[in-house]
Enzyme design. Structure first.
Site, PDB file in Angstrom:
ATOM      1  N   TYR A 162     -15.737   0.204   8.214  1.00  0.00           N
ATOM      2  CA  TYR A 162     -14.295   0.473   8.377  1.00  0.00           C
ATOM      3  C   TYR A 162     -13.892   0.291   9.842  1.00  0.00           C
ATOM      4  O   TYR A 162     -12.921  -0.400  10.163  1.00  0.00           O
ATOM      5  CB  TYR A 162     -14.028   1.895   7.898  1.00  0.00           C
ATOM      6  CG  TYR A 162     -12.620   2.408   8.066  1.00  0.00           C
ATOM      7  CD1 TYR A 162     -11.562   1.844   7.366  1.00  0.00           C
ATOM      8  CD2 TYR A 162     -12.360   3.507   8.897  1.00  0.00           C
ATOM      9  CE1 TYR A 162     -10.273   2.353   7.499  1.00  0.00           C
ATOM     10  CE2 TYR A 162     -11.078   4.025   9.027  1.00  0.00           C
ATOM     11  CZ  TYR A 162     -10.048   3.439   8.333  1.00  0.00           C
ATOM     12  OH  TYR A 162      -8.770   3.947   8.451  1.00  0.00           O
ATOM     13  N   GLY A 164       0.853  -1.198   0.000  1.00  0.00           N
ATOM     14  CA  GLY A 164       0.000   0.000   0.000  1.00  0.00           C
ATOM     15  C   GLY A 164       0.883   1.240   0.000  1.00  0.00           C
ATOM     16  O   GLY A 164       0.488   2.312   0.457  1.00  0.00           O
TER      17      GLY A 164
END
Ligand code: NAD
Ligand code: AKB
Length: 311
Positions: free
Chosen positions: A142, A8
């Site tokens: 989330y 990432g």
């Protein structure tokens, strides 16, 4: 020093973390990985591989073949994007974590950094100076994925001795790389709009206080936590990190002190409910006591840095 993989690495945190770690390491040791075809320009100075964290076998092969001992796992869907695609958010945010935790359990990976978020807290959490240990009932997909991830990190540490470390980052403010779909993104967008057209329509209401932090502080905290001796790490879920707390109205006033003509208007959207479920401010005494955490950037300094560096 051992090989380190940042998964990432093309995102808001990953680019700056890659730069910071490379500046402290031997050439070639910090490998950036992301699902994107190409490396962002900022981190083209070192190794980059295209890697999808959801391809478990490929990730395992790469890490084992290249003797990767430290992994920073940053790939995730953030709060606003996750609400639009909850199934995929759960998959991405959880499966990658298990892939890396299992590699550590098997002895290949020696140290993991996996970020959590203030999103682990929910509407029933005490909102002011939220302590490390408190009620945690997140209401977003989330937040649920981050809380579940924290519990698994602590479980792998307790059961298998996996050296996994984590921070509950506040909203992060930076100018080198854009934010990736969070509720706190307004606190970055506002500076770009202030510089480009002198006005900003905020998607949160003017009195919504949230904990925030400048990226330099967040990167310093991350590296400090990863370098701390293992016996000083008392929290194996994720450390609270306070940062500073401000509202859209307060950040607008701070910008107006440097750009007096700047104007802000408010049009709250679905992200208001997410922000309302998060704390206003965070207590971070465990980070201070365990690994000597100290914040450097207040709102005035952040405003100065952002307006100076956004061209
Ligand atoms: P970001 O969205 O900017 O970056 C995420 C990166 O992951 C992107 O470059 C994306 O291309 C990559 N990615 C997505 N799917 C992938 C996959 N399948 N395989 C490999 N790479 C993939 O996010 P960020 O802001 O840099 O956040 C990084 C981590 O920090 C996330 O776990 C996030 O939840 C956490 N965090 C961020 C903040 C913040 O304010 N930025 C606050 C709290 C926690
Ligand atoms: C988001 O807004 O989703 C992130 C975070 C605080 O986790 N910036």
């Amino acid at each position: 020093m051992s090989n380190t993989l940042i998964i990432g690495a093309g995102g808001q945190i990953g680019t700056e973390l890659t730069l910071a770690l490379r500046s402290q390491s031997e050439k070639g040791q910090i490998i950036a990985a992301d699902i994107r075809d190409n490396s962002p320009d900022l981190i083209k100075d070192g190794p980059y591989i295209q890697l999808d964290i959801l391809k478990r076998d490929e990730v395992r092969r790469y890490i084992i073949d290249n003797q990767i001992e430290t992994v920073y796992l940053l790939a995730a869907l953030l709060s606003a994007t996750a609400e639009k695609n909850p199934d995929f958010a759960w998959k991405l945010n959880m499966e990658g974590l298990f892939t890396i935790l299992d590699l550590a359990k098997e002895g290949y990976v020696k140290k993991i950094f996996w970020p959590s978020s203030i999103a682990v807290f929910g509407p029933s959490t005490p909102a002011d100076n939220t302590p490390q240990h408190t009620i945690m009932e997140p209401s977003t997909v989330y937040g649920i994925s981050k809380l579940a991830g924290e519990r698994w990190c602590e479980y792998y540490y307790n059961k298998f001795g996996v050296d996994v470390r984590s921070i509950r980052y506040p909203g992060l403010i930076s100018y080198k790389s854009p934010p990736g779909g969070g509720t706190t993104d307004y606190a970055v967008d506002i500076f770009y709009q202030a510089k480009s057209c002198g006005k900003y329509t905020c998607f949160l209401s003017k009195n919504t206080a949230l904990p925030m932090m400048f990226m330099d502080d967040a990167i310093r905290a991350t590296i400090q936590l990863m370098n701390a001796p293992a016996d000083r790490i008392r929290i194996r879920s994720a450390y609270n990190l306070g940062g500073i707390s401000f509202t859209p109205e307060e950040i607008a006033r701070s910008i107006q002190r440097q750009l007096p003509k700047f104007e802000i208007t408010y049009q709250p959207d679905f992200r208001q409910a997410i922000a309302d479920s998060w704390p206003n401010s965070i207590e971070d005494n465990y980070a201070v006591n365990d690994w000597d955490w100290k914040l450097e950037y207040d709102l005035e300094r952040i405003t100065h840095e952002m307006l100076k560096n956004i061209t």
